[in-house]
Structure formats: structure tokens, C-alpha cells
Design an enzyme around this catalytic site. Structure first.
Site: not given
Ligand code: DON
Length: 602
Positions: A127, A416, A436
Site C-alpha cells: 500500500r 484500480t 486510486e
Molecule cells: O484502496 C481502495 O480501496 C481504493 N483506493 C480503490 C479505488 C478503486 O477501486 C477505484 N476503482 N475503480
């Protein structure tokens, strides 16, 4: 039309390799689904319509990911005798090129790796991390109020120390079989020779409001007239190839120190508006650490499931929702029924209330283990009344709370990508990877985009005089909802490998897919195709244009406030198949029709 050429080229190449490929048929593009890109971020990636998929079956090794070229790269590693991890690295490096809006080396990821030889599941946390200079009031403007969401996203302040390169290196050291340099070859070749711009990449570049404002992104993603490159345009990214060549030659130090690190540090400061300047330093980059964590495991209908622990909230939320649903006859109710949607939305309210209150980086906040206590989870599930909605759930009091912190008031914020891989040695990788928001912070450096992961922290740092668990702190990892998940069979072998993008809705997407396969006995493609719905402790949300939309009046009659929205999941799922005697026979897999993914296996 061009999407069909794109598909045909790919399938011709794949046929040559005698792989089993079914699917990736371009079905329809919905032209009116983009409102969310311009409004509140209830879903961070916009819909670009549906790309219909068919179930894929294969014997022993396969890759599912969000773009055909990335899947092909991963599968090529498996064909060379590589491990699931080798395939995951090659897949990720190509995703960073062909699906740059969603993930890449400027971001972070979580990976679950089932090591068949060691018979052990490992959870790796790559992360992004807040810089050493970060303070809780990072996202509070000069007026004392939280910044507007996109003012924070499109700034150096949202950029956390990227973790993906360190994660890939750690995975390779522990689980790789092929030489490190080898797994870089497909991405380097595509970046140098050019890859056809996909329909989705074309659309999302066209629609994005901010990408053009960054000079490097403008020069790369747009033609001289400022238009998104047409579908099928052979796009070359020599800068990315150069970056990858350095990392392939010298390992992650080439990324976390030296020229590439300097370029990232300079980029986060490169804003005329002082308030937008970030504070990532060379020291932050040099100090980045991948953390191996204990996966969280729980049971549902006698099956063992494992997922990502904190700082992700996804695994805990899925465990809690399944525990709440276990007392209901989900199989009898079936998919898309009123009772099913009611019960799953209520389970979501309860789980997301706990998520807001307790979930954060466990190195900084007390994340009570009691959240997964069987008695506690059952008592939460008992709060579901099938005749009326609780509308908004309060967090519970799990056993073992040490410090009472405040809830993250961002209740329903919504790039993502998810990769599921099995190899012929029995190893499995489930990895969710992110920058993100779509195109992250819209800041391009050396051929890749920087993340805006720090906006996954709460913008407010205290509520009612108490510090918020998920507030910004130096060196802390923002709370995530990414939930790479593996379901085990009775003999302890991986049976289902799944996960999804989708911001805070990820837990609901993965939940639907698991219930679809376990309770409704659907194959992975059919489970992924089911409408998305649920509640994040705000309204009950139903996916626009799907059969669940028709449930709106009946849900309202049970007291739900209903919102009908685009719900752009990006699920990939692989599932082992068995004969009548319960002996494993092979695998089958599906990819989300809401994105361009596919499955290849043999
Ligand atoms: O870590 C997370 O939960 C978010 N930053 C994920 C972002 C995300 O899934 C965007 N997607 N479509």
C-alpha cells in the site's frame, strides 16, 4: 469496428498459441453512463458500456485480468514454466501500459499468494504510504474546512509513496521462478513497439476533465489537436520502457532512488499553487517497506475464505456481511430477489458502519480483532429485520476495543484493477492493484502515473473532539477496501480466486460474486454478470439498467432510500471444477463485462 480488429488480432495471436479463448465480444457501448465522472465520486471509474463475455474453461493454468494484452503477457509467463507470481508481475507491468487509468508502478497493491509447496497463504501489503512530513490537517483548506475532493486529488498532496514496485520485487524474490528480467519483456516490448489503444482507454481519456492539465500526460494521451487517440491507434510509451528497463536491470532501487525517484519528488512539487504542492521526499521513497501480514480467514457455509486484513477494510466487511447472511436461505431466495437485496443491503449497512469506525492502518489505530469474533458478528447480523430497513446502522462494540476513536465521516465515497492467476504447480495469486482515482493524481512521470491514494484517508482528522481512526499521519497507510479473496475447498486447496476494483463498493461486488458461486451455484462468469447492488450505510444502491432496478418500489416500501447508479466493478474470478466424486477436474473463469478483461488458460 476497431474494437473488433483489436479483438481479432489478439485472438489470431492466441489461436497460434493453441490457448483456449472464449469471449471478449464487444457487445454494446452505452453512451449516457458518464455522469459520475463529473459529479460526486460514488464510483471512481466511469462506465464505458458492456463488453459481453463467455465462460472460459481450462485444465491447469490460467490468467484473468482487465485487459487482453495484459492477460496474454501473464499467460506467456505460465507457458514458459513461470509461476503464478511471474505471471502476475508481467500482467501488472502491461496493465500499467494498456490500462494506465487504473493501476501501475506509481501506485500500490495487495496480493494474496497461495504457496502450494509450503501449503501456506501469504498476504502482502504494498500500500502507498503517507510521507514523513504528512500531518492530520493535510486536507484542510485555509478556510478551516476539508478541501473539495477533486482539489485534493489533483494535487501533489494526494500522492503517497508508491508500493507496487517493491511489492512485485518481494513477490518475485519469494515466489518467482523465471528470471526477474524475463517478466519485464512483454511490457517493454509493447511499450516500445506500441499497443492498440483500447475502446475503454479511448473513452476514459476523452472524458477526463483533468488529464490534459498535466503537460506530460497531455503529450502522451492526446494527439496534436488535443483529442484522445482513436481506438486502435498504436501508442508507444518509450519513457515507460526506459523506466522498466532500469528496474529490470537494477531492481527496485532503480525506482526508489536515483533519477526516477528524483523525478517523482520533483513532480509532486510541480504546482504553481503552493497549496497543491506535495511533500514526498527521496527519504520516503528509500524507506518504503512491503509488509507481510496475516491474512484474515473466516467461514461461510462450511467453506474457508481468506482475504486481505487491515489497512484494507474489504476482507473484514466481507466476513461480517457473510456472517450476517448465513442465517438466511439465500439459495432459496435466489439472485435479484427482494429478500436477497434487502438482506445484503442491511448486512452492508452494518459492516460499513464498523468500517467507518474502526478500520485504518493497524500500525496506527486500534483495529479490534473482535470485529471478526463469531459471536459478535452473529449479534450484528441479528439486527437485520426482514420487514424494514434500519436505514442507517450505528457501529457495534466488538470485544477488545482499546482506544475509542472517531468514525471516518466520509460515508459513501466511492483506478484500480484485479488479477486472478493459477499456475500448474497449484500456486494462486489474487492481487488488487490501484492508483486510486481514474488516472490517479493526473501526474505523469517517466511514462507512468502517480497515485492519489492519500485521499483514501479521512479529510477530517477529528470528530467531536476525538481523533478519526483513518486520519492522515506520517508513515501511515490509508484505509482501503481492496479485497483480493481466495475460497478454499474441503481439502484445503484454493477453489475460488477473486477480487475487484470499485472503491468503497469493492466489498459489495466481491460479496455478490461469492454468494453467486456458493449459494446460487453459478459459474464465475454468471456470478460476475449479476447486477451489482448493496449499501455502504448510505442509500441502498442498485445498478442502473439491470433487473434489480425493478425492485426500487418494493425496497422503498420496506423503508429503503434507493439510489440507481452505474456500478463499474472489474471482477475477475477463477473457480476449480470437480467431478461427481469431488475430484478436481480443472478450472473455469470469468471476467467482468463492465470492463475489457478476459481469461486465458490451458
Ligand atoms: O484502496 C481502495 O480501496 C481504493 N483506493 C480503490 C479505488 C478503486 O477501486 C477505484 N476503482 N475503480
Amino acid at each position: 469496428m476497431i474494437s473488433i480488429i483489436f479483438k481479432n488480432n489478439l485472438i489470431a495471436q492466441l489461436k497460434k498459441r493453441r490457448t483456449l479463448v472464449v469471449g471478449f465480444v464487444f457487445w454494446a457501448v452505452c453512451g449516457s453512463c458518464f455522469a459520475q465522472l463529473f459529479g460526486a465520486p460514488s464510483a471512481p471509474e466511469p462506465s464505458t458500456g458492456l463488453y459481453k463475455k463467455s465462460l472460459v474453461t481450462f485444465k491447469s493454468q490460467g490468467v484473468a485480468a482487465a485487459n487482453p494484452l495484459a492477460v496474454e503477457a501473464g499467460f506467456a509467463m505460465l507457458k514458459l514454466g513461470g509461476s503464478a507470481v511471474d505471471a502476475a508481475i508481467a500482467t501488472q507491468l502491461v496493465l500499467g501500459l494498456v490500462e494506465p487509468q487504473s493501476s501501475g508502478i506509481g501506485g500500490g497493491a495487495f496480493a494474496l499468494v497461495h504457496d502450494a509447496k509450503a501449503k501456506k497463504l501469504r498476504a502482502y501489503d504494498g500500500r502507498e504510504t503517507a510521507p514523513a512530513a504528512a500531518k492530520p490537517e493535510r486536507f484542510i483548506g485555509s478556510d478551516g474546512l476539508p478541501m473539495k475532493y477533486y482539489d485534493a486529488v489533483i494535487s501533489g498532496k494526494s500522492v503517497g509513496t508508491p508500493g507496487t514496485v517493491a511489492l512485485l520485487e518481494t513477490l518475485h524474490k519469494r515466489h518467482g521462478k523465471l528470471p526477474w528480467k524475463k517478466v519485464f519483456e512483454p511490457a517493454i516490448e509493447l511499450a516500445e513497439k506500441g499497443f492498440p489503444v483500447s475502446p475503454r482507454l479511448h473513452e476514459v481519456v476523452k472524458l477526463d476533465r483533468f488529464l490534459k492539465d498535466d503537460a506530460a500526460a497531455r503529450a502522451y494521451f492526446f494527439n496534436e489537436k488535443g483529442e484522445s487517440w482513436p481506438i486502435g491507434h498504436p501508442l508507444k510509451n518509450p519513457e515507460y520502457a526506459k523506466t522498466l528497463r532500469s528496474i529490470a536491470a537494477s531492481g527496485s532501487t532503480a525506482f526508489y532512488s536515483g533519477e526516477i525517484a528524483d523525478a517523482m519528488v520533483n513532480a509532486v512539487r510541480d504546482y504553481t499553487d503552493v497549496a497543491k504542492r506535495g511533500d514526498l521526499t527521496q527519504t520516503d521513497l528509500a524507506n518504503y517497506q512491503v509488509i507481510e501480514r496475516d491474512p484474515i480467514c473466516f467461514s461461510y457455509r462450511a467453506k474457508k475464505l481468506c482475504s486481505m486484513p487491515a489497512p484494507s477494510s474489504g476482507g473484514v466487511a466481507i466476513a461480517q456481511m457473510l456472517a450476517a447472511l448465513e442465517r438466511f436461505p439465500m439459495a432459496q431466495w435466489g439472485a435479484n430477489s427482494l429478500d436477497t437485496v434487502h438482506a445484503m443491503a442491511e448486512a452492508g449497512r452494518l459492516a460499513y458502519a464498523d468500517r467507518a469506525q474502526y478500520l485504518a492502518d493497524p500500525g496506527f489505530a486500534d483495529v479490534p480483532k473482535g470485529l471478526l469474533d463469531a459471536t459478535y458478528m452473529k449479534s450484528r447480523g441479528a439486527l437485520i429485520d426482514m420487514t424494514k430497513s434500519m436505514k442507517r446502522a450505528e457501529p457495534g462494540t466488538p470485544p477488545g476495543i482499546k482506544v475509542a476513536l472517531a468514525a471516518d465521516p466520509n460515508i459513501a465515497l466511492t483506478g484500480t484493477s484485479h488479477i486472478s492467476i493459477v499456475d500448474k504447480f497449484g500456486n494462486v495469486v489474487s492481487m488488487t492493484t490501484t492508483i486510486e482515482d481514474i488516472f490517479g493524481a493526473r501526474k505523469m512521470v517517466r511514462g507512468f502515473l502517480l497515485n492519489n491514494e492519500l485521499t483514501d484517508f479521512s479529510m477530517r482528522f477529528e470528530e467531536n473532539g476525538k481523533p478519526v481512526a483513518n486520519r492522515v499521519q506520517a508513515g501511515k497507510r490509508p484505509r482501503s477496501t481492496m479485497a483480493p479473496t481466495i475460497v478454499y475447498d474441503a481439502k484445503g486447496a484454493p477453489e475460488i480466486v477473486t477480487g475487484s476494483p470499485g472503491g468503497s463498493a469493492i466489498a459489495n461486488y466481491v460479496l455478490k460474486t461469492i454468494v453467486g458461486m456458493i449459494d446460487w451455484k453459478l459459474d464465475p462468469q454468471a456470478a460476475i454478470d449479476l447486477p451489482n447492488f448493496g449499501s455502504r450505510n448510505g442509500p441502498t444502491e442498485l445498478e442502473k439498467g439491470t433487473p434489480v432496478e425493478a425492485l426500487k418500489p418494493a425496497l422503498e416500501a420496506r423503508g429503503h432510500t434507493v439510489s440507481v447508479i452505474d456500478f463499474t466493478s472489474g471482477l475477475q474470478a477463477l473457480q476449480r471444477t470437480y467431478d461427481a466424486k469431488g475430484q478436481p477436474t480443472g478450472w473455469r473463469g470469468g471476467a467482468d463485462p463492465r470492463r475489457e478483461g478476459m481469461v486465458i488458460g490451458d
